[in-house]
Design a protein around this motif. Structure first.
Motif, mmCIF file in Angstrom:
data_model
loop_
_atom_site.group_PDB
_atom_site.id
_atom_site.type_symbol
_atom_site.label_atom_id
_atom_site.label_comp_id
_atom_site.label_asym_id
_atom_site.label_seq_id
_atom_site.Cartn_x
_atom_site.Cartn_y
_atom_site.Cartn_z
ATOM 1 N N LEU A 268 6.260 -6.970 -26.143
ATOM 2 C CA LEU A 268 6.447 -5.615 -26.239
ATOM 3 C C LEU A 268 5.155 -4.752 -26.344
ATOM 4 N N LYS A 269 4.035 -5.363 -27.057
ATOM 5 C CA LYS A 269 2.646 -4.722 -27.073
ATOM 6 C C LYS A 269 2.031 -4.485 -25.691
ATOM 7 N N GLN A 270 2.800 -5.169 -24.643
ATOM 8 C CA GLN A 270 2.364 -5.298 -23.246
ATOM 9 C C GLN A 270 3.260 -4.517 -22.382
ATOM 10 N N THR A 271 4.273 -4.043 -23.081
ATOM 11 C CA THR A 271 5.328 -3.519 -22.327
ATOM 12 C C THR A 271 5.592 -2.104 -22.546
ATOM 13 N N LEU A 272 5.332 -1.061 -21.392
ATOM 14 C CA LEU A 272 5.297 0.360 -21.367
ATOM 15 C C LEU A 272 6.943 0.851 -21.807
ATOM 16 N N LYS A 273 6.865 1.910 -22.433
ATOM 17 C CA LYS A 273 8.390 2.662 -22.684
ATOM 18 C C LYS A 273 9.123 2.777 -21.336
ATOM 19 N N SER A 274 8.278 3.238 -20.368
ATOM 20 C CA SER A 274 8.809 3.444 -18.989
ATOM 21 C C SER A 274 7.992 3.317 -17.990
ATOM 22 N N SER A 275 8.608 2.870 -16.842
ATOM 23 C CA SER A 275 7.408 2.493 -15.744
ATOM 24 C C SER A 275 6.375 3.614 -15.354
ATOM 25 N N ASP A 283 3.300 -0.189 -30.772
ATOM 26 C CA ASP A 283 2.017 0.262 -30.892
ATOM 27 C C ASP A 283 1.425 0.242 -32.375
ATOM 28 N N ASN A 284 0.341 0.692 -32.692
ATOM 29 C CA ASN A 284 -0.428 0.522 -33.913
ATOM 30 C C ASN A 284 0.514 1.092 -35.165
ATOM 31 N N GLU A 285 1.573 2.086 -34.888
ATOM 32 C CA GLU A 285 2.419 2.602 -35.939
ATOM 33 C C GLU A 285 3.946 1.629 -36.118
ATOM 34 N N GLY A 286 4.100 0.795 -35.262
ATOM 35 C CA GLY A 286 5.226 0.208 -35.154
ATOM 36 C C GLY A 286 6.028 0.271 -33.905
ATOM 37 N N MET A 287 7.425 0.452 -34.147
ATOM 38 C CA MET A 287 8.210 0.588 -33.033
ATOM 39 C C MET A 287 9.285 1.932 -33.375
ATOM 40 N N ALA A 292 7.586 -2.221 -38.011
ATOM 41 C CA ALA A 292 7.996 -3.445 -37.426
ATOM 42 C C ALA A 292 7.056 -4.681 -37.918
ATOM 43 N N TYR A 293 7.663 -5.754 -38.197
ATOM 44 C CA TYR A 293 7.097 -6.976 -38.611
ATOM 45 C C TYR A 293 7.316 -8.249 -37.826
ATOM 46 N N THR A 294 6.787 -9.122 -38.088
ATOM 47 C CA THR A 294 6.927 -10.411 -37.380
ATOM 48 C C THR A 294 6.959 -11.662 -38.179
ATOM 49 N N SER A 295 7.593 -12.639 -38.046
ATOM 50 C CA SER A 295 7.733 -13.816 -38.924
ATOM 51 C C SER A 295 8.152 -14.966 -38.168
ATOM 52 N N THR A 296 7.502 -15.882 -38.246
ATOM 53 C CA THR A 296 8.090 -17.384 -37.489
ATOM 54 C C THR A 296 9.333 -18.082 -38.316
ATOM 55 N N ASN A 297 9.708 -17.428 -39.026
ATOM 56 C CA ASN A 297 11.098 -17.507 -39.823
ATOM 57 C C ASN A 297 12.199 -16.836 -39.028
ATOM 58 N N VAL A 298 11.690 -15.993 -37.964
ATOM 59 C CA VAL A 298 12.885 -15.174 -37.307
ATOM 60 C C VAL A 298 13.039 -16.186 -36.217
ATOM 61 N N PRO A 299 14.199 -16.833 -35.891
ATOM 62 C CA PRO A 299 14.527 -17.790 -34.846
ATOM 63 C C PRO A 299 14.046 -17.649 -33.403
#
Length: 314
Positions: A268-275, A283-287, A292-299
């Protein structure tokens, strides 16, 4: 360092032996490796130079260092073509001291559930019942002096039951003595980290089976946004639809955030909101205006249609 030894005259007297005993091989080789000898070792190098000049070796290389024969004889040196290295135990490795630096800690999943705003209830002993109001009062527009509508409130409850998490590690008494209290403190820190990570994994994706608590993904009755029959590469619409699903249930209150896998974040950090339009989904503010957070505990091994064992959750 190359040493050249030329036979010379050895005078066997006690005074000379005492002087020669001042010679240090360690100081000599350390100084030679730096390109500069000092003290008695420098004097003995000069003696070796004199020995060479008095022999058939007339051109003395100033970049080489020598040990005179009188020193070698007095310390019982043995002439042998052999490489002594620290990497081989029998060739000097046993003499190399080993120092212990800071302990390198393992990488562990970031504990984020508490940061997402989870309510923590402490000092519980038995089951916990949380009464829940399931409907709101119903109001209506009535004619003057007309009867008012009656609303019957309904209630149910959410029951929390204890689940046991346990683990242990064997640390011998001798190990604790020889490593002081540092190892014990480190082990305690690692146990706390393991507890937090295990709690996170259960809160996110606990199955509710095999003594596990029931996590968010396994909770029945909550909303979901389906990207496609076989899953989908998430886009801006999916992210907004997640917010919309919560908003439809009038639950868009409190401390809200997105949580997903590191792989989805990278995408998502490489995906534009719209083409063709500037601005990435993450982005740096989240989503979408939320943290917005990440964890390897998310499957990241879920199955959705033909996406078998490789679908990620958001």
């Amino acid at each position: 360092v190359k040493t050249v030894v030329i036979p010379g005259v050895f005078q066997n007297n006690e005074t000379e032996k005492r002087e020669i005993n001042q010679f240090s091989m360690l100081k000599f080789f350390n100084g030679a490796s730096r390109g500069k000898l000092e003290g008695f070792e420098a004097e003995m190098h000069q003696e070796a130079v004199n020995e060479m000049r008095n022999s058939e070796v007339k051109n003395v290389d100033p970049n080489k260092f020598g040990i005179p024969e009188i020193v070698l004889r007095n310390i019982g040196a043995r002439f042998e073509k052999r490489a002594h290295t620290a990497g081989t135990d029998s060739e000097g490795g046993y003499m190399v001291a080993t120092e212990k630096g800071d302990l390198i800690q393992p990488f562990i999943p970031d504990a984020i559930i508490s940061r997402l705003g989870a309510t923590v209830l402490s000092d519980l002993k038995g089951d916990l019942s949380l009464p829940r109001d399931t409907n709101m009062f119903s109001m209506a527009w009535e004619v003057e002096n007309g009867d008012n509508n009656n609303t019957d409130k309904t209630f149910d409850e959410v029951t929390l039951t204890p689940h046991r998490m346990a683990g242990y590690a064997d640390l011998s008494r001798r190990l604790l003595i020889q490593t002081s209290s540092a190892l014990e403190q480190y082990a305690q820190q690692q146990f706390i980290a393991a507890v937090n990570s295990t709690l996170d994994a259960a809160a996110i994706n606990g199955s509710g089976l095999s003594n596990q608590p029931t996590g968010i993904l396994a909770t029945s009755g909550i909303g979901s946004v389906v990207g496609g029959t076989n899953g989908a590469v998430p886009d801006w619409a999916d992210i907004v639809n997640l917010e919309t699903a919560v908003n439809i249930d009038n639950a868009l209150v409190g401390n809200l955030a997105y949580i997903t896998t590191p792989g989805i974040k990278g995408l998502l950090k490489q995906t534009l909101k719209s083409s063709g339009v500037g601005g990435y989904i993450w982005d740096n503010e989240g989503m979408n205006g939320y943290d917005a957070y990440t964890s390897t505990n998310v499957p990241s091994t879920l199955t959705k249609g033909t996406s078998s064992g490789n679908a990620h959750a958001i």
